[in-house]
Design a protein around this motif. Structure first.
Motif, PDB file in Angstrom:
ATOM      1  N   GLN A   1     -38.673 -32.507  44.967  1.00 51.86           N
ATOM      2  CA  GLN A   1     -37.620 -33.368  45.457  1.00 51.86           C
ATOM      3  C   GLN A   1     -37.158 -34.278  44.320  1.00 51.86           C
ATOM      4  N   VAL A   2     -35.881 -34.182  43.967  1.00 52.10           N
ATOM      5  CA  VAL A   2     -35.342 -35.021  42.911  1.00 52.10           C
ATOM      6  C   VAL A   2     -35.106 -36.421  43.449  1.00 52.10           C
ATOM      7  N   GLN A   3     -35.522 -37.433  42.708  1.00 45.76           N
ATOM      8  CA  GLN A   3     -35.302 -38.816  43.120  1.00 45.76           C
ATOM      9  C   GLN A   3     -34.272 -39.464  42.215  1.00 45.76           C
ATOM     10  N   LEU A   4     -33.351 -40.179  42.823  1.00 48.61           N
ATOM     11  CA  LEU A   4     -32.306 -40.884  42.093  1.00 48.61           C
ATOM     12  C   LEU A   4     -32.365 -42.367  42.435  1.00 48.61           C
ATOM     13  N   VAL A   5     -32.116 -43.218  41.464  1.00 48.54           N
ATOM     14  CA  VAL A   5     -32.123 -44.657  41.689  1.00 48.54           C
ATOM     15  C   VAL A   5     -30.847 -45.251  41.106  1.00 48.54           C
ATOM     16  N   GLU A   6     -30.022 -45.827  41.974  1.00 53.11           N
ATOM     17  CA  GLU A   6     -28.777 -46.449  41.549  1.00 53.11           C
ATOM     18  C   GLU A   6     -28.988 -47.927  41.231  1.00 53.11           C
ATOM     19  N   SER A   7     -28.165 -48.444  40.333  1.00 52.78           N
ATOM     20  CA  SER A   7     -28.185 -49.873  40.016  1.00 52.78           C
ATOM     21  C   SER A   7     -26.826 -50.278  39.475  1.00 52.78           C
ATOM     22  N   GLY A   8     -26.625 -51.586  39.319  1.00 52.48           N
ATOM     23  CA  GLY A   8     -25.390 -52.078  38.729  1.00 52.48           C
ATOM     24  C   GLY A   8     -24.397 -52.657  39.711  1.00 52.48           C
ATOM     25  N   GLY A   9     -24.691 -52.531  40.996  1.00 54.32           N
ATOM     26  CA  GLY A   9     -23.803 -53.113  41.989  1.00 54.32           C
ATOM     27  C   GLY A   9     -23.863 -54.634  41.940  1.00 54.32           C
ATOM     28  N   GLY A  10     -22.948 -55.262  42.667  1.00 53.68           N
ATOM     29  CA  GLY A  10     -22.921 -56.708  42.706  1.00 53.68           C
ATOM     30  C   GLY A  10     -21.609 -57.195  43.256  1.00 53.68           C
ATOM     31  N   SER A  11     -21.330 -58.464  43.033  1.00 53.32           N
ATOM     32  CA  SER A  11     -20.104 -59.077  43.520  1.00 53.32           C
ATOM     33  C   SER A  11     -19.172 -59.365  42.352  1.00 53.32           C
ATOM     34  N   VAL A  12     -17.888 -59.102  42.559  1.00 50.04           N
ATOM     35  CA  VAL A  12     -16.904 -59.305  41.505  1.00 50.04           C
ATOM     36  C   VAL A  12     -15.575 -59.670  42.152  1.00 50.04           C
ATOM     37  N   ALA A  13     -14.757 -60.402  41.446  1.00 45.99           N
ATOM     38  CA  ALA A  13     -13.432 -60.746  41.945  1.00 45.99           C
ATOM     39  C   ALA A  13     -12.485 -59.568  41.757  1.00 45.99           C
ATOM     40  N   ALA A  14     -11.469 -59.512  42.586  1.00 49.10           N
ATOM     41  CA  ALA A  14     -10.470 -58.451  42.465  1.00 49.10           C
ATOM     42  C   ALA A  14      -9.901 -58.427  41.049  1.00 49.10           C
ATOM     43  N   GLY A  15      -9.728 -57.227  40.531  1.00 49.47           N
ATOM     44  CA  GLY A  15      -9.256 -57.058  39.165  1.00 49.47           C
ATOM     45  C   GLY A  15     -10.371 -56.922  38.152  1.00 49.47           C
ATOM     46  N   GLY A  16     -11.584 -57.192  38.581  1.00 52.72           N
ATOM     47  CA  GLY A  16     -12.721 -57.125  37.689  1.00 52.72           C
ATOM     48  C   GLY A  16     -13.284 -55.722  37.541  1.00 52.72           C
ATOM     49  N   SER A  17     -14.401 -55.629  36.835  1.00 54.62           N
ATOM     50  CA  SER A  17     -15.029 -54.333  36.529  1.00 54.62           C
ATOM     51  C   SER A  17     -16.523 -54.392  36.818  1.00 54.62           C
ATOM     52  N   LEU A  18     -17.076 -53.248  37.129  1.00 54.58           N
ATOM     53  CA  LEU A  18     -18.520 -53.066  37.261  1.00 54.58           C
ATOM     54  C   LEU A  18     -18.894 -51.719  36.691  1.00 54.58           C
ATOM     55  N   ASN A  19     -20.110 -51.618  36.179  1.00 47.11           N
ATOM     56  CA  ASN A  19     -20.627 -50.349  35.674  1.00 47.11           C
ATOM     57  C   ASN A  19     -21.886 -49.991  36.453  1.00 47.11           C
ATOM     58  N   LEU A  20     -21.839 -48.877  37.152  1.00 46.80           N
ATOM     59  CA  LEU A  20     -22.983 -48.402  37.922  1.00 46.80           C
ATOM     60  C   LEU A  20     -23.785 -47.390  37.111  1.00 46.80           C
TER      61      LEU A  20
END
Length: 128
Positions: A1-20
């Motif tokens: 079973q392959v396990q994946l772990v996501e990160s990088g989420g959060g809160s940002v104002a409209a127009g901003g950027s995030l990297n997951l």
């Protein structure tokens, strides 16, 4: 079973950027077809971006994120990335990294049923 772990989420104002980021085994990230999905309460999970294994169909994007999101693998091929720019409140949701072995089917690269495994997700909140 392959396990994946996501990160990088959060809160940002409209127009901003995030990297997951999505970390899996080197074998899976490098050799499997991978994708990012988004789920909002009360709605079906939506495919946003996919990237195929080498020799496959390349990348594909949903119209809702085309030109704003970029899916990629890092140079060491152990991490799946999603660069998100020009975020709007419509981008709110839990973001999941998903994968499957083999080449992605061209017409179904963003379909939920295409993928065999996924992580627990990371929350993205965009405020107006």
């Amino acid at each position: 079973q392959v396990q994946l772990v996501e990160s990088g989420g959060g809160s940002v104002a409209a127009g901003g950027s995030l990297n997951l980021s999505c970390v899996g085994t080197e074998y899976s990230i490098r050799t499997h077809g991978m994708a990012w999905f988004r789920q909002v309460p009360g709605k079906e999970r939506e495919g946003l971006a996919s990237i195929d294994k080498n020799g496959g169909i390349g990348t594909s994007y949903a119209d809702s994120v085309k030109g704003r999101f970029v899916i990629s693998r890092d140079n060491t091929k152990t991490t799946l990335l999603l660069q998100m720019n020009s975020l709007t409140p419509e981008d709110n949701g839990v973001y999941y990294c998903e994968g499957r072995s083999g080449v992605l089917p061209g017409g179904d690269a963003l379909a939920q049923g295409t993928y065999a495994y996924w992580g627990r997700g990371t929350q993205v909140t965009v405020s107006s």
